[in-house]
Design a protein around this motif. Structure first.
Motif, short mmCIF file in Angstrom:
data_model
loop_
_atom_site.label_atom_id
_atom_site.label_comp_id
_atom_site.label_asym_id
_atom_site.label_seq_id
_atom_site.Cartn_x
_atom_site.Cartn_y
_atom_site.Cartn_z
N CYS A 80 0.81 -1.23 0.00
CA CYS A 80 0.00 0.00 0.00
C CYS A 80 0.84 1.27 0.00
O CYS A 80 0.30 2.37 -0.07
CB CYS A 80 -0.95 0.01 1.19
SG CYS A 80 -0.15 0.22 2.80
N ALA A 148 -4.11 -5.20 2.25
CA ALA A 148 -4.72 -5.53 0.97
C ALA A 148 -4.08 -4.80 -0.20
O ALA A 148 -4.30 -5.15 -1.35
CB ALA A 148 -6.22 -5.20 1.03
N LEU A 150 -3.22 -1.71 -2.91
CA LEU A 150 -3.87 -0.62 -3.65
C LEU A 150 -4.72 -1.17 -4.78
O LEU A 150 -4.41 -2.22 -5.36
CB LEU A 150 -2.82 0.31 -4.26
CG LEU A 150 -1.83 0.96 -3.30
CD1 LEU A 150 -0.77 1.73 -4.08
CD2 LEU A 150 -2.54 1.86 -2.32
N CYS A 151 -5.79 -0.45 -5.12
CA CYS A 151 -6.62 -0.80 -6.27
C CYS A 151 -5.79 -0.54 -7.53
O CYS A 151 -5.23 0.55 -7.70
CB CYS A 151 -7.87 0.05 -6.30
SG CYS A 151 -8.85 -0.14 -7.81
N ARG A 157 -6.37 2.97 -1.57
CA ARG A 157 -6.07 1.87 -0.63
C ARG A 157 -7.32 1.02 -0.46
O ARG A 157 -8.39 1.54 -0.17
CB ARG A 157 -5.64 2.44 0.72
CG ARG A 157 -4.31 3.15 0.69
CD ARG A 157 -3.91 3.68 2.05
NE ARG A 157 -3.64 2.56 2.95
CZ ARG A 157 -4.22 2.40 4.14
NH1 ARG A 157 -5.09 3.27 4.58
NH2 ARG A 157 -3.92 1.36 4.88
N TRP A 158 -7.19 -0.28 -0.66
CA TRP A 158 -8.32 -1.17 -0.51
C TRP A 158 -8.93 -1.05 0.88
O TRP A 158 -10.15 -1.16 1.04
CB TRP A 158 -7.92 -2.63 -0.77
CG TRP A 158 -7.82 -2.98 -2.22
CD1 TRP A 158 -6.69 -3.30 -2.90
CD2 TRP A 158 -8.88 -3.06 -3.18
NE1 TRP A 158 -6.97 -3.56 -4.22
CE2 TRP A 158 -8.32 -3.42 -4.41
CE3 TRP A 158 -10.25 -2.83 -3.11
CZ2 TRP A 158 -9.08 -3.58 -5.56
CZ3 TRP A 158 -11.01 -3.00 -4.28
CH2 TRP A 158 -10.42 -3.36 -5.47
N LEU A 161 -11.28 1.87 0.65
CA LEU A 161 -12.31 1.85 -0.40
C LEU A 161 -13.51 0.99 -0.05
O LEU A 161 -14.61 1.26 -0.51
CB LEU A 161 -11.69 1.36 -1.71
CG LEU A 161 -10.59 2.25 -2.28
CD1 LEU A 161 -9.96 1.60 -3.49
CD2 LEU A 161 -11.15 3.62 -2.64
N PRO A 163 -15.52 -3.00 0.53
CA PRO A 163 -15.71 -4.22 -0.26
C PRO A 163 -16.52 -4.02 -1.54
O PRO A 163 -16.45 -4.83 -2.45
CB PRO A 163 -16.43 -5.16 0.71
CG PRO A 163 -17.11 -4.27 1.70
CD PRO A 163 -16.24 -3.04 1.80
N HIS A 165 -16.21 -1.59 -3.69
CA HIS A 165 -15.47 -0.79 -4.68
C HIS A 165 -15.18 -1.63 -5.93
O HIS A 165 -14.71 -2.76 -5.85
CB HIS A 165 -14.15 -0.31 -4.07
CG HIS A 165 -13.31 0.47 -5.03
ND1 HIS A 165 -13.61 1.76 -5.40
CD2 HIS A 165 -12.19 0.14 -5.71
CE1 HIS A 165 -12.71 2.19 -6.25
NE2 HIS A 165 -11.83 1.22 -6.46
N ARG A 166 -15.51 -1.04 -7.09
CA ARG A 166 -15.18 -1.69 -8.37
C ARG A 166 -15.18 -0.65 -9.47
O ARG A 166 -15.69 0.45 -9.30
CB ARG A 166 -16.12 -2.84 -8.68
CG ARG A 166 -17.56 -2.43 -8.94
CD ARG A 166 -18.45 -3.60 -9.31
NE ARG A 166 -18.66 -4.61 -8.32
CZ ARG A 166 -19.47 -4.51 -7.27
NH1 ARG A 166 -20.12 -3.40 -7.06
NH2 ARG A 166 -19.64 -5.49 -6.43
#
Length: 187
Positions: A80, A148, A150-151, A157-158, A161, A163, A165-166
């Protein structure tokens, strides 16, 4: 080996004597003269306090030095990119190293980089501790075991964001059709 007579990392072995079986214990807090590790990734920062607990033992061929070193580390999480601060993490290492007496068989039969040497009846612990710390530090440090990261699409940061987040992605082969059939209400 450079002379470090006044270095806190240097221990004098004259009081130990040269009779095999004699030992002496040292506890000392020293300051890291240089960063121990890979700066910017993970390291004991320059100026950090390093706690040493050392046992010097006289053996036939020299002085056997064993002990532990504890120091704070700083770096950057590999997933991250958050900072890993000294307040959160310490590294504790154990080390054992032989320092050969001048004119001993060990000194005469080994290369200079294979076995450390006593210089003026002193042992310099800094390279020994540095090597132990570098080997103990992770190649990919983490701020937390379950980090977790980064996206890959937006860089968020996951952990922040959530669960749900998409990102909607459209297959590039269909992208032209999407543009062609877009209506005013889609815009």
């Amino acid at each position: 080996m450079p002379e470090q007579r006044n270095s806190p990392w240097t221990l004098d072995t004259r009081e130990l004597g040269r009779r095999p079986g004699l030992s002496r214990k040292f506890e000392r807090v020293v300051e890291a003269q240089h960063a121990l590790g890979v700066e910017g990734v993970i390291a004991v920062p320059k100026g950090a306090r390093v706690e040493l607990d050392v046992l010097l033992e006289s053996v036939v061929e020299g002085v056997l030095v064993s002990g532990t070193a504890v120091a704070p580390i700083e770096g950057e999480c590999a997933r991250c990119l958050d900072p890993i601060t000294a307040a959160d993490h310490d590294v504790e290492v154990e080390f054992t190293e032989l320092f050969a007496y001048p004119a001993s068989i060990t000194e005469e039969t080994t290369d200079e980089d294979e076995v450390h040497r006593l210089v003026d009846d002193k042992v310099d612990l800094e390279p020994v501790v540095r090597d132990a710390v570098v080997l103990a530090l992770p190649a990919a440090p983490l701020c937390q075991e379950d980090c977790a990261g980064l996206c890959p699409d937006c860089g968020g940061r996951w952990a922040d964001l959530g669960p749900d987040h998409r990102h909607e992605t459209i297959d590039p082969r269909w992208a032209a059709l999407t543009e062609r059939f877009r209506t005013d209400r889609d815009a």
